[in-house]
Design a protein around this motif. Structure first.
Motif, short mmCIF file in Angstrom:
data_model
loop_
_atom_site.label_atom_id
_atom_site.label_comp_id
_atom_site.label_asym_id
_atom_site.label_seq_id
_atom_site.Cartn_x
_atom_site.Cartn_y
_atom_site.Cartn_z
N ASN A 116 0.82 -1.21 0.00
CA ASN A 116 0.00 0.00 0.00
C ASN A 116 0.86 1.27 0.00
OD1 ASN A 116 -2.24 -1.65 0.09
ND2 ASN A 116 -2.59 -1.36 2.28
N ILE A 117 1.96 1.24 0.72
CA ILE A 117 2.86 2.40 0.74
C ILE A 117 3.47 2.60 -0.64
CG2 ILE A 117 5.08 3.25 1.63
CD1 ILE A 117 4.26 2.06 4.36
N ARG A 118 3.86 1.52 -1.27
CA ARG A 118 4.39 1.62 -2.65
C ARG A 118 3.34 2.21 -3.59
NH1 ARG A 118 9.11 -0.67 -3.42
NH2 ARG A 118 9.87 -2.32 -2.09
N LEU A 119 2.09 1.82 -3.41
CA LEU A 119 1.00 2.27 -4.26
C LEU A 119 0.66 3.75 -4.04
CD1 LEU A 119 -1.41 1.53 -6.21
CD2 LEU A 119 -2.71 1.06 -4.12
N ASN A 120 0.45 4.13 -2.78
CA ASN A 120 -0.05 5.47 -2.45
C ASN A 120 1.02 6.50 -2.14
OD1 ASN A 120 -2.89 4.78 -2.59
ND2 ASN A 120 -2.55 3.60 -0.73
N LYS A 121 2.21 6.04 -1.75
CA LYS A 121 3.32 6.93 -1.39
C LYS A 121 3.00 7.83 -0.18
CE LYS A 121 5.92 5.78 -5.02
NZ LYS A 121 5.57 4.40 -5.29
N GLU A 122 1.98 7.46 0.57
CA GLU A 122 1.60 8.20 1.78
C GLU A 122 1.06 7.21 2.81
OE1 GLU A 122 0.43 12.53 -0.05
OE2 GLU A 122 -1.18 11.04 0.05
N PHE A 123 1.20 7.57 4.09
CA PHE A 123 0.73 6.72 5.17
C PHE A 123 0.68 7.53 6.46
CE2 PHE A 123 5.30 6.32 4.86
CZ PHE A 123 5.77 6.29 6.17
N THR A 124 0.08 6.95 7.47
CA THR A 124 0.08 7.55 8.80
C THR A 124 0.78 6.60 9.77
OG1 THR A 124 -2.10 6.59 9.31
CG2 THR A 124 -2.06 8.87 8.50
N ILE A 125 1.28 7.18 10.84
CA ILE A 125 1.84 6.39 11.93
C ILE A 125 1.17 6.88 13.21
CG2 ILE A 125 3.86 5.90 13.35
CD1 ILE A 125 5.59 6.11 10.89
N ALA A 126 0.46 5.98 13.86
CA ALA A 126 -0.13 6.28 15.18
C ALA A 126 0.70 5.53 16.21
CB ALA A 126 -1.58 5.83 15.23
N TYR A 127 0.79 6.11 17.38
CA TYR A 127 1.50 5.44 18.47
C TYR A 127 0.52 4.54 19.22
CZ TYR A 127 5.36 8.63 17.69
OH TYR A 127 6.40 9.31 17.12
N ALA A 128 0.93 3.30 19.44
CA ALA A 128 0.10 2.37 20.22
C ALA A 128 0.00 2.87 21.65
CB ALA A 128 0.71 0.98 20.18
N THR A 129 -1.13 2.56 22.28
CA THR A 129 -1.34 2.96 23.67
C THR A 129 -1.66 1.73 24.52
OG1 THR A 129 -3.73 3.29 23.39
CG2 THR A 129 -2.28 5.20 22.96
N ALA A 130 -1.43 1.89 25.82
CA ALA A 130 -1.74 0.80 26.75
C ALA A 130 -3.23 0.49 26.72
CB ALA A 130 -1.30 1.20 28.17
N GLU A 131 -4.05 1.53 26.61
CA GLU A 131 -5.51 1.34 26.59
C GLU A 131 -5.97 0.51 25.40
OE1 GLU A 131 -9.45 4.14 26.08
OE2 GLU A 131 -7.71 5.00 27.07
N GLN A 132 -5.29 0.64 24.27
CA GLN A 132 -5.69 -0.06 23.04
C GLN A 132 -4.72 -1.18 22.66
OE1 GLN A 132 -8.46 0.31 21.24
NE2 GLN A 132 -9.27 1.92 22.56
N ILE A 133 -3.96 -1.70 23.62
CA ILE A 133 -2.88 -2.63 23.28
C ILE A 133 -3.38 -3.91 22.61
CG2 ILE A 133 -2.67 -3.83 25.51
CD1 ILE A 133 0.17 -2.62 23.13
N ALA A 134 -4.53 -4.43 22.98
CA ALA A 134 -5.02 -5.67 22.35
C ALA A 134 -5.28 -5.44 20.86
CB ALA A 134 -6.27 -6.17 23.06
N ALA A 135 -5.95 -4.33 20.53
CA ALA A 135 -6.23 -4.03 19.13
C ALA A 135 -4.93 -3.73 18.38
CB ALA A 135 -7.19 -2.85 19.02
N CYS A 136 -4.01 -3.02 19.03
CA CYS A 136 -2.72 -2.69 18.40
C CYS A 136 -1.91 -3.96 18.14
CB CYS A 136 -1.93 -1.72 19.28
SG CYS A 136 -2.64 -0.06 19.33
N ASP A 137 -1.96 -4.91 19.05
CA ASP A 137 -1.27 -6.18 18.86
C ASP A 137 -1.94 -6.98 17.75
OD1 ASP A 137 0.85 -8.01 19.79
OD2 ASP A 137 -0.82 -9.29 20.43
N TYR A 138 -3.26 -6.97 17.72
CA TYR A 138 -4.01 -7.71 16.72
C TYR A 138 -3.63 -7.30 15.30
CZ TYR A 138 -7.91 -9.39 13.88
OH TYR A 138 -8.66 -9.98 12.89
N VAL A 139 -3.52 -6.00 15.04
CA VAL A 139 -3.20 -5.57 13.68
C VAL A 139 -1.77 -5.95 13.29
CG1 VAL A 139 -4.93 -3.74 13.63
CG2 VAL A 139 -2.56 -3.17 14.26
N GLY A 140 -0.98 -6.39 14.27
CA GLY A 140 0.37 -6.88 13.98
C GLY A 140 0.43 -8.38 13.76
N ILE A 141 -0.51 -9.12 14.34
CA ILE A 141 -0.46 -10.58 14.20
C ILE A 141 -1.35 -11.10 13.08
CG2 ILE A 141 0.34 -11.09 16.53
CD1 ILE A 141 -2.47 -11.59 17.43
#
Length: 186
Positions: free
Chosen positions: A56-81
């Motif tokens: 997707n980065i190669r396609l769009n040449k743009e992206f966002t980076i959000a910082y993971a938080t302790a409150e959302q750690i399960a969802a943040c881990d999920y998008v990595g696995i």
């Protein structure tokens, strides 16, 4: 005496949630720890070439980076696995909603309080990985994580990845003012 180890580590590593749009416009995100700031206005991330996010980065040449938080750690881990190659609606599945960035063609995850908006400068294949260098073109932060108009890490609940123990750790309190604490030695 210091003990020797066979493998080293570099710490701290921020837990970065990289947001992109797929070719059909579906929002996608992945968890990545191999990234950091380059100077005052650029970031660099190292990604596997097989990730949907890399495509997707190669396609769009743009992206966002959000910082993971302790409150959302399960969802943040999920998008990595879970791979975007196998689960197109993984953001919806873990409860993340998005708003389209007004600076780049990429999603801002509503549940994560701090997001950097990025435009690709360079993509290199090296050491079996894809290195992406991008210009920071915007920063979005929820009002409730600001102190005196600046992101307050202790309010944001940001986490780091601990490579030695393979766990997430919450970023803690301030211990000193940078470029001030050492003045006592002058």
């Amino acid at each position: 005496m210091k003990r020797s180890f066979e493998k080293g580590f570099f710490a701290p590593l921020p837990v970065l949630i990289i947001g992109t749009y797929n070719a059909n416009g579906t929002p996608n995100a992945m968890n990545a720890a191999w990234g950091g700031q380059v100077g005052m206005s650029q970031i660099s991330v190292s990604l596997s070439s097989s990730h949907k996010t890399t495509e997707n980065i190669r396609l769009n040449k743009e992206f966002t980076i959000a910082y993971a938080t302790a409150e959302q750690i399960a969802a943040c881990d999920y998008v990595g696995i879970v791979s975007g190659n196998n689960e197109e609606n993984k953001l919806e599945k873990c409860g993340f909603t998005v708003t389209k960035s007004d600076k780049v063609n990429a999603p801002v995850i509503d549940q994560l309080p701090v997001t950097i908006e990025c435009r690709v400068i360079d993509i290199q294949e090296e050491f079996g990985e894809t290195r992406v260098v991008a210009e920071v073109v915007g920063l979005k932060a929820d009002e409730n994580v600001l102190t005196d108009g600046k992101v307050d890490y202790s309010k944001a609940g940001l986490v780091i990845y601990d490579t030695a123990t393979k766990c997430y750790r919450k970023v803690g309190e301030s211990v000193a003012v940078a470029r001030s604490a050492g003045k006592k030695f002058q």
